[in-house]
Scaffold this motif. Structure first.
Motif, short mmCIF file in Angstrom:
data_model
loop_
_atom_site.label_atom_id
_atom_site.label_comp_id
_atom_site.label_asym_id
_atom_site.label_seq_id
_atom_site.Cartn_x
_atom_site.Cartn_y
_atom_site.Cartn_z
N MET A 75 0.81 -1.20 -0.10
CA MET A 75 -0.06 0.04 0.12
C MET A 75 1.01 1.23 -0.10
O MET A 75 1.81 1.34 0.74
CB MET A 75 -0.88 0.04 1.11
CG MET A 75 -1.88 -1.30 1.49
SD MET A 75 -2.68 -1.15 3.05
CE MET A 75 -4.13 -0.51 2.21
N THR A 76 0.61 2.08 -0.92
CA THR A 76 1.31 3.40 -0.88
C THR A 76 0.23 4.47 -0.84
O THR A 76 -0.54 4.49 -1.59
CB THR A 76 1.98 3.54 -2.32
OG1 THR A 76 2.96 2.38 -2.34
CG2 THR A 76 2.85 4.69 -2.37
N LEU A 77 0.42 5.72 0.09
CA LEU A 77 -0.53 6.60 0.42
C LEU A 77 -0.34 7.61 -0.56
O LEU A 77 0.79 7.87 -1.00
CB LEU A 77 -0.26 7.07 1.76
CG LEU A 77 -1.17 6.87 2.97
CD1 LEU A 77 -1.04 5.53 3.35
CD2 LEU A 77 -0.97 7.87 3.79
N LEU A 78 -1.25 7.95 -1.28
CA LEU A 78 -1.28 9.14 -2.02
C LEU A 78 -2.01 10.63 -1.46
O LEU A 78 -1.19 11.37 -2.00
CB LEU A 78 -2.51 8.70 -3.40
CG LEU A 78 -2.07 7.45 -4.30
CD1 LEU A 78 -2.65 7.53 -5.46
CD2 LEU A 78 -0.42 7.78 -4.67
N SER A 79 -2.60 10.25 -0.67
CA SER A 79 -3.29 11.48 0.03
C SER A 79 -3.75 11.15 1.40
O SER A 79 -4.26 9.96 1.75
CB SER A 79 -4.03 12.37 -0.80
OG SER A 79 -5.40 11.58 -0.78
N GLY A 80 -3.73 12.12 2.45
CA GLY A 80 -4.47 12.05 3.75
C GLY A 80 -3.14 11.25 4.77
O GLY A 80 -2.10 11.25 4.49
#
Length: 126
Positions: A75-80
């Protein structure tokens, strides 16, 4: 290029033999390649097979109590901002651009929640 460009930090979430989930900081090796000539060289890791890729959006205030991951996933965070609590009690926050390899598919699992009053968008490789 920078001297530390041959490394990439990745957090791993795994289950031990007693069923407890833990975080582990790992370093992926990358090497300089001519990936897209005539663009300048860049750094690339060894390929990893991915069967599917999805986007997840967790609404503001979303919370998932302790649960094992349904499958191994990156999982790679894009926003938040996403807060994850391993069953051993350690809590970490992940921000845009950070990656976690989720491998705690058995045992007690982990709890996750969106924090800072934001929805969370992730790209998940299955």
């Amino acid at each position: 290029m920078a001297a530390d460009s041959g490394k990439l930090n990745v957090t791993r979430l795994y289950t031990d033999s007693a069923g407890e989930s833990h975080f582990l900081d790992e370093t992926a090796q990358v090497q300089e390649v001519d990936f897209a000539p005539p663009a300048p060289p860049m750094f690339m890791s060894a390929p990893t097979e991915v069967k599917q890729m999805v986007y997840l959006k967790l609404p503001t205030g979303w919370y998932g109590d302790l649960h094992p991951a349904p499958r191994r996933q990156q999982m790679t965070l894009l926003s938040g901002a996403l807060e994850v609590r391993a069953s051993d009690g350690e809590v970490r926050q992940f921000r845009p651009g950070e990656t976690v390899l989720v491998e705690d598919t058995t045992g007690k699992g982990h709890a996750s929640k969106s924090v800072n009053g934001e929805s969370v968008v992730l790209v998940v490789q299955l």
